[in-house]
Design a protein around this motif. Structure first.
Motif, mmCIF file in Angstrom:
data_model
loop_
_atom_site.group_PDB
_atom_site.id
_atom_site.type_symbol
_atom_site.label_atom_id
_atom_site.label_comp_id
_atom_site.label_asym_id
_atom_site.label_seq_id
_atom_site.Cartn_x
_atom_site.Cartn_y
_atom_site.Cartn_z
ATOM 1 N N ALA A 33 41.662 42.023 46.552
ATOM 2 C CA ALA A 33 42.807 41.562 47.591
ATOM 3 C C ALA A 33 43.007 43.048 48.366
ATOM 4 N N PRO A 34 43.310 42.630 49.606
ATOM 5 C CA PRO A 34 44.113 43.887 50.354
ATOM 6 C C PRO A 34 45.268 44.033 49.952
ATOM 7 N N GLY A 35 45.708 45.454 50.096
ATOM 8 C CA GLY A 35 47.285 45.728 49.813
ATOM 9 C C GLY A 35 47.479 46.349 48.315
ATOM 10 N N ILE A 36 46.271 46.505 47.766
ATOM 11 C CA ILE A 36 46.647 47.069 46.405
ATOM 12 C C ILE A 36 46.514 48.659 46.387
ATOM 13 N N PRO A 37 47.707 49.481 45.764
ATOM 14 C CA PRO A 37 47.745 50.782 45.995
ATOM 15 C C PRO A 37 46.393 51.412 45.194
ATOM 16 N N VAL A 38 45.785 52.311 45.844
ATOM 17 C CA VAL A 38 44.745 53.015 45.351
ATOM 18 C C VAL A 38 45.308 54.244 44.940
ATOM 19 N N GLU A 39 45.594 54.400 43.583
ATOM 20 C CA GLU A 39 46.093 55.689 42.973
ATOM 21 C C GLU A 39 45.192 56.631 42.429
ATOM 22 N N THR A 40 44.826 57.725 43.517
ATOM 23 C CA THR A 40 44.131 58.563 42.884
ATOM 24 C C THR A 40 44.281 59.142 41.929
ATOM 25 N N ASP A 41 45.535 59.567 41.520
ATOM 26 C CA ASP A 41 45.836 60.436 40.228
ATOM 27 C C ASP A 41 45.396 59.313 38.941
ATOM 28 N N TYR A 42 45.792 58.103 39.137
ATOM 29 C CA TYR A 42 45.254 57.370 38.197
ATOM 30 C C TYR A 42 43.711 57.115 37.745
ATOM 31 N N ILE A 43 43.095 57.148 39.041
ATOM 32 C CA ILE A 43 41.553 57.103 38.717
ATOM 33 C C ILE A 43 41.145 58.424 37.925
ATOM 34 N N VAL B 64 41.173 50.588 39.971
ATOM 35 C CA VAL B 64 41.739 50.030 40.632
ATOM 36 C C VAL B 64 42.291 48.465 40.255
ATOM 37 N N CYS B 65 41.141 48.127 39.418
ATOM 38 C CA CYS B 65 41.385 46.784 38.895
ATOM 39 C C CYS B 65 42.620 46.694 37.852
ATOM 40 N N LEU B 66 42.762 47.773 37.156
ATOM 41 C CA LEU B 66 43.563 47.872 36.261
ATOM 42 C C LEU B 66 44.973 48.231 36.966
ATOM 43 N N THR B 67 44.900 48.678 38.158
ATOM 44 C CA THR B 67 46.126 48.719 38.915
ATOM 45 C C THR B 67 46.499 47.462 39.386
ATOM 46 N N ALA B 68 45.687 46.972 40.039
ATOM 47 C CA ALA B 68 45.970 45.421 40.490
ATOM 48 C C ALA B 68 46.746 44.458 39.370
ATOM 49 N N LEU B 69 46.074 44.387 38.329
ATOM 50 C CA LEU B 69 46.433 43.598 37.182
ATOM 51 C C LEU B 69 47.872 44.203 36.643
ATOM 52 N N ARG B 70 48.008 45.323 36.709
ATOM 53 C CA ARG B 70 49.285 45.736 36.203
ATOM 54 C C ARG B 70 50.506 45.487 37.070
ATOM 55 N N ARG B 71 50.349 45.487 38.322
ATOM 56 C CA ARG B 71 51.240 44.854 39.260
ATOM 57 C C ARG B 71 51.554 43.396 39.170
ATOM 58 N N ALA C 8 41.091 35.823 40.774
ATOM 59 C CA ALA C 8 40.938 35.549 42.224
ATOM 60 C C ALA C 8 40.154 34.232 42.544
ATOM 61 N N LEU C 9 39.331 33.805 41.454
ATOM 62 C CA LEU C 9 38.688 32.670 41.631
ATOM 63 C C LEU C 9 39.859 31.455 41.352
ATOM 64 N N ARG C 10 40.635 31.676 40.459
ATOM 65 C CA ARG C 10 41.578 30.779 40.104
ATOM 66 C C ARG C 10 42.782 30.618 41.074
ATOM 67 N N TYR C 11 43.141 31.717 41.571
ATOM 68 C CA TYR C 11 44.394 31.665 42.198
ATOM 69 C C TYR C 11 44.257 32.163 43.698
ATOM 70 N N GLY C 12 43.130 32.432 44.110
ATOM 71 C CA GLY C 12 42.738 32.706 45.499
ATOM 72 C C GLY C 12 42.615 34.192 45.821
ATOM 73 N N THR C 13 42.118 34.650 46.886
ATOM 74 C CA THR C 13 41.647 36.102 47.191
ATOM 75 C C THR C 13 42.968 36.985 47.378
ATOM 76 N N ASP C 14 43.867 36.525 47.527
ATOM 77 C CA ASP C 14 45.236 37.398 48.070
ATOM 78 C C ASP C 14 46.228 37.376 46.726
ATOM 79 N N TRP C 15 45.969 36.741 45.709
ATOM 80 C CA TRP C 15 46.886 36.565 44.410
ATOM 81 C C TRP C 15 47.095 37.900 44.203
ATOM 82 N N LEU C 16 46.088 38.814 43.814
ATOM 83 C CA LEU C 16 46.295 40.153 43.311
ATOM 84 C C LEU C 16 46.870 41.282 44.389
#
Lengths: 367, 367, 367, 367
Positions: D30-40, D139-146, D354-362
Motif C-alpha cells: 500500500a502507499p503511505g507506509i513509512p520507509v524507516e531506513t534506520d529500522y531497515i 518495510v513489511c514489518l513496519t506496515a504490520l506494526r502500524r 491485502a488480499l483479504r482487506y484490499g490494497t489500501d488496508w496496510l
C-alpha cells in the motif's frame, strides 16, 4: 494456470462440445451474493441460437449449481456450474475429422494435442463452452449490479450496418439486456438481420463489432504495468471465439487524431466532482479507471463454419482436399457473443475490484 | 502479481521517471543465452528520442546488469538490469503537480495512490520505464533469434500516411531493426516525419499504428481458454503507454468480411508441409499458433503531452484551470514505441515457449 | 487463485460435504496419458473409511469424468472429475451449527464467510473433498509411473507405535499401494489399529506421522527462491486436513545434528554416476532435486471430531457450551490421509516436471 | 513466476553472492507506509555475522532504495532495494568450483543450470541473498506494526539447549527484536553460544529450531484449499537456506496426542470475545487464522559449510575427492536466520491481508 483467469476472483472452464458436460468453477467471489437462477437462465437464453440467423442445434441449457451456493446465496467457496450436453450428433463430425476447417482450431488443436483431442464439434474449442462462461458471468453481473456497476453490449456494426451510439447509458443497457438481438436502433437491427440471412442463404457468414459499456466502476482500479485495466480485459476478451481485435475508447480511431483532439479535458460538475468532458480514452488513463464509463469494442470475425466449398488439407493423410461442411452452423455469432462479452467483462471487473477493495466488498452484509 | 508479467519467463519493472534508477528483473530465462551488451545498447538507442520529432530530454541510457549474467551468458537466475536516471529536471513538474494532464495518468495515479505517488515526470507511469523493458526485451530477442524466431515492427500508419506492407519478412525485419524511424517505405517515412514536425510546430502531437511481424514461431503454442496467444500478447501490449487497441491479422477489418473471405485456406507446399494461402487470422487459430507469421497491430494514441493550452482541473484545490505545459515532450511516440512492442512480444513469446517446451529450450548447450 | 494450485499443471477443487457433488478440475496435464478408471477407483477405495477404525459413513465414491478425457486418454484440456454425494444426513448437523467444534474450521469459516458458508458436515472444509483430490491425483500418479517415478506413503508413527523404515524402495511402495492400512511392518500395523480402536472406545482419537517416498524423480527440478521443491510440496501438503507439520529428509531431526553428521557425502557408483551415500536431506539441496529419493513427512493431528464432551462456545448466541458430538467420525485419519499425501505429491511433481521439461513430457507419443 | 512470491503483495529477489549487487523488488504494498531506513539498517544488522560464532566476512550492507519510495513513504509502486556486494574474495571459490559441497546446492545448481551458473560463493543460492529479503521484510514489518501486528522469533533450541517458551508475547517480541542472539533466557543463550563455539573449534557446525510468534493478526485470513495460511507461510519459509521442516502450533508434537488433548477449547473472555483456552493449533483452524497468536517453528539444519574434510565428487572430472573447505563460514546460522524468518512471515501476511482487506488496508490515510 491455463484454462483459468483471475487472481482474487477466478474462473476455470472445462468441457467439450460433445462430452458429457460443460462447466465452470468460479472461485473467490464474496459470500452472500444472491444466486439468481432465473437471471442465469435469462443470460443463457440470450446466448442461445435463435431463429433463421442461428444454428439449428438446440440446447435446453439446463444448468446445475453443485457447489458454492447455499440457501440461494454464494458461500464464498468455489461455485461450480454444470451444463449437460444433450443434443449432440457426433456422427456429423467423425468423417471430416482431419479436414481442417479454415479459420478454425482443428489443425492447431491437432498440433498441440497430438491427436488426443476430442475433435467432435470443435471439442474444447467450441463456442458451446461459452455457455458455462455465461452462467458464471451471470453471478458476477449480479454482484456488480448490487454495487451499482452496470454492463451492457450492443452490436455496433454488422454486415456494413451501424447501430446508433450509446446515448442514455443506464437506460440503453437495461433495454439491451432484454433483447435477443442487441441493437439500440431496431431499424439498424432489422437491416443487420437481413444481411445475415442473405449471407446464410449463400452458405456464407458475416462478422461484426461489439461495443460494451460499463457504468459505475469506481475510479482507481487497475495497475500501471502490466495489469492495466485494458490488459486484463483484453486478455480475457480474446478468449471469446472469433474475437480478433480489442480496443478501448476510440481505440484505433485515436491513432488518427491529434493530441488536442484525443485528450479528454477534465472539468468539475455542479457538485464539484471531477469528470472528463469527452471520453475518447474509454474510462482508462494509465491503465487505471478514471470514473468515466468504460467503452470497449471487440472485433468479431465472421463465423468460420460456412457451407461454401473451401480449400483445405487432410492433415492425417497429408493431401489437399475440398471441404464441404454439413451440420448446424451459425451464419453470424456476433449477436450471441455479446452476452459472452458482458460476462467476461463482469468476471474481470469482479477480480479487479476484489483485489482493490478486498474479498468481501462485493458480498453480503452477513447473515 | 501486479507490475510483473509471465509465468515461466517473467518480467518485473520498477522505477520512476525522476527517481534514482529504473530497472527490470527478468526471471526464468534459460541459462546459456548470450547477453549481448552491444545489442542491448542498440535497442535502447532505437527507443531514445532523436531529432526534431522527439523530446529534448537526453539520457545516455547507460545500463548495468547486476545479476543473472556470468561470463557473458545468462545464468538462469534472475537477471536484473539497472538504468540510472541522469538528466532529470524535477523542478519542471512540482508547480503543476495537481493540474491533471488530460490523457495522462496524473489524476488516476492520485486516486489510486492517495497522493503518495512520485508525481515528478509521470513517476512510475512515465514512458521512460520502457527503457528497462527494452533492455530486458533485448535479451529475449537474442534468445528467440538463436531459435530462428525473428521479430520486427514498422509504423504502419502515422498522421494519415501509410507505410507499405511487409513483403519480404526476414529482409524487412532486418532492415527495420537498423532504422531509427521504422518504415519499410522511406518516402512514406519522410511524409510521416513532416506531419509530426508540423504538429510539433503547432504545439500538438500525432498518433499512429504499429504493426509487428513474428517469423519462425513454432505451431502449437498458446491455450484455448484463457491464455490464448492473442490474450497473452494483448495483456502485455496494453502496458505500452498510449496503446489503446490491439488486433491480430486483419483484426477489425475481419469484422467487415464474409467468412468465405476471412478464412485462410490450408494447402500443402512442395515439401508437403501445411501452410495457409492467406494470413488474415495473423498466425493464430483458436488461440494457438498455426505456423504462419504472427501479425499484430497496436493503436498508439497521440502523445497526450502537448503545448496547446488545455482545460483541466487542479485536483488538490478542486478548481478548473488551464494547463499550459512546459518541459520536454514528444510530438509523437509511435516511432519510439515500436522497439517496445518488439520487446513485449519477445518477452511474451519466450514465456509461452518455455511453458510449452521447458525451461531449457531457449538456452545454451551446456558448458 | 485460491482453491487452486499449480502453474503449468493445476488443480481446482470444489464441493461441500453435503452438497450435490464434489469435484476437481485438473488442467495442463499432457495429452495421451491413460485414464485408468480402475486405478482411480482403487485409490478412492484406499481413501474410504473401513472397519472399526473409521467413520460409519459410507460412500460408493462413484465418479464421473465429464471432460478432458477421450477414448481412454487425457486430451490435454481440463479434466473434470465429479463425485456425487449420496449418503448425507444433514439433519445431524443443523442443531449444532453454531457450537464451534474445537480443532475444526467451524468458527474460522463463520468469521471468513460471515454465516453464508454451507456448515453441514464441515462444508467445503470437509475431509470428504479429498475424494476429488485423490481421483485427480490418480491420473497424476499414472502419468508419473509411466515416466518411472513412483510414490508411496506409510504410517511411520501412530499412537506411539513406529513402523519400520523404507528398505526396498520400489518393492515397499508396491506393497503399500495395495494395503488399506499402509504399514511396512504388519505387526506394527496391528498394534496401531489396537491403539486406534482403544481411543475410539474411549470416544477419543489419535494422530500420526505419514512418510512419503518418491523414487525416480529427475535431478534438477525446483527453484532456489521461492519455488523450492520443499516449498511447493509443503504449500500443497498443508491443505490436507489435520496436517500441522511438514519436513524433508531428517527434517527437525537435522536441527539436532552437527554439520558433519547432517551432510550427505557425494560418491560415484560403479557406473560413474553421482549419488549421495546418505539421504538426510531428503533428496533436495538448495530447493532442487538431487536425484536421490524424496523423503517427506507430514504430521497428522488426531481427528478433532471426538465423542468426549468438550468445552466450546455457541458463536451465534455468544455463550459458552458443552459440545457432545454425535454423527459419524473417524477415530484416526492418518491411514486414510496417506493416499491424499501421495496424490498431492503427484500433483505438485507433475507441475514441476511440466514446467521444467515442457507440457508434453508426461504425455503420450501421439496418435 | 519463480524467484517471486505473493499475489497481491509480492517479492522478487535477485543477485549472486559475488555479483555486483543483490536486491529485492517489493510490489503491491500500500502507499503511505513509512520507509524507516534506520529500522531497515537495524534489521540488516541483526542478520549480519557477529563475533566468534559467525563468518569472518563483513559487509556494511549499505542499501539503496531506488524506486517506490517518495518523501519517506511507500508510493504503492514497486519498491526496489539494492545492496552492493563489497567484500567479495572470488579467488577463494574458483579452485573448488566442481567439488560439490555436501549439503549445498553446488551440484544441483550445476544440474539445473548446465554450468552457466555463477558458482562463486554459492551464487544465487547464497544465504547472502537473504540480506535483500530482510531489507524488504523490514518495510513489511513496519506496515504490520502500524496495524498492531507484531512478529518476533527466538532460537527455541540449538545444540541440545532449549530456550524458555514465550510468556509475555508483546514484551518478549520487543526484547527479542533488540538482541543479536535472540533468546528469551540469556543463560540458555550463553550455553548455546558455547556449544556453537565448541563446534566451530572442531571445524564443525550446529543447527537449531526457530520459533516465530505473530500477535494481532485478524481472524478470518487464509483459504481452505490450497492457500491455507500454513501452506502460504511454509511455501515461503522453505526458501530460507537450511530450513528443512516447518510446523504450526505443536506441529509434530500434535501427532502423538489424543484428540481430547490436541483440541483447543473455545471460551469467552470477560468482554464476551471468543478465544481458545490453549493454542496447540498455532492460531490456525482449517487453514484460516482464528485470532489466537500464530506459532510457527522452523527446523534449521547445521550449516553445511564445515572445515572438517568431507567425501565428495568433482562433478566435472567425474572422480571422487576429499573436500577441505577454506574461506569464511558460519558454524551456525540459526541466530542469523531468525530475522529472515520474521521477514518472510511479514511478507506473507502482508500479502494475505491485502488480499483479504484490499490494497489500501496496510497503507496511509492519504496526503
Amino acid at each position: 494456470m491455463k484454462n483459468s483467469i483471475g487472481s482474487s476472483v477466478s474462473l476455470t472452464l472445462f468441457g467439450e462440445s460433445h462430452g458429457a458436460m460443460l462447466g465452470a468453477v468460479l472461485d473467490g467471489l464474496a459470500p452472500g451474493i444472491p444466486v439468481e437462477t432465473d437471471y442465469i437462465a435469462h443470460q443463457l437464453e440470450l446466448r442461445r441460437p435463435a431463429g433463421r440467423i442461428s444454428t439449428a442445434r438446440r440446447e435446453a441449457d439446463a444448468f446445475q449449481i453443485v457447489s458454492g451456493a447455499f440457501e440461494g446465496k454464494t458461500t464464498g467457496t468455489p461455485l461450480c456450474i454444470l451444463i449437460p450436453n444433450a443434443d449432440t450428433r457426433s456422427r456429423d463430425y467423425a468423417a471430416t475429422r482431419a479436414l481442417a476447417r479454415p479459420g478454425h482450431a482443428d489443425y492447431t488443436a491437432w498440433l498441440k494435442y497430438h491427436g488426443y483431442e476430442d475433435y467432435r464439434g470443435g471439442g474444447h474449442f467450441s463456442g458451446r463452452v461459452t455457455a458455462a462462461l455465461v452462467a458464471a458471468g451471470a453471478v458476477c453481473l449480479t454482484a456488480l449490479r448490487r454495487r451499482g456497476i452496470l454492463i451492457g453490449s450492443h452490436i455496433a456494426r454488422c454486415g456494413g450496418v451501424a447501430d446508433r451510439e450509446f446515448e442514455d447509458g443506464a437506460g440503453d443497457i437495461a433495454a439491451l439486456n432484454e433483447k435477443a438481438f442487441a441493437v439500440l436502433d431496431e431499424a439498424a437491427g432489422e437491416r443487420m438481420r437481413t444481411v445475415i440471412a442473405q449471407a446464410a442463404a449463400e452458405g456464407d457468414s458475416v462478422g461484426g463489432v461489439l461495443e460494451t459499456l460499463v457504468l459505475g466502476l469506481p475510479a482507481g482500479v487497475g495497475e500501471p504495468w502490466f495489469d492495466t485495466l485494458e490488459g486484463l480485459l483484453a486478455h480475457a476478451l480474446f478468449s471469446i471465439p472469433a474475437v480478433k481485435g480489442v480496443e478501448f475508447g476510440d481505440g484505433f480511431g485515436l491513432s488518427a487524431l491529434r493530441g488536442s483532439q484525443a485528450n479528454d479535458a477534465f472539468a468539475l460538475d455542479p457538485e464539484g466532482r471531477i469528470f472528463t468532458k469527452t471520453n475518447r480514452n474509454g474510462g482508462v488513463n494509465g491503465g487505471i479507471s478514471n470514473g468515466s464509463p468504460l467503452r470497449i469494442r471487440c472485433a468479431v470475425k465472421p463465423t468460420p463454419s460456412i457451407y461454401k466449398p473451401q480449400e483445405t488439407v487432410d492433415f492425417l493423410r497429408g493431401q489437399e482436399a475440398v471441404l464441404q461442411l454439413r451440420g448446424r452452423h451459425d451464419p453470424a455469432i456476433v449477436h450471441r457473443a455479446r452476452v459472452v462479452a458482458d460476462s467476461v467483462c463482469a468476471l474481470v471487473l469482479c477480480d479487479a475490484l476484489a483485489l482493490r477493495y478486498g474479498t468481501d466488498w462485493l458480498g453480503g452484509e452477513g447473515t
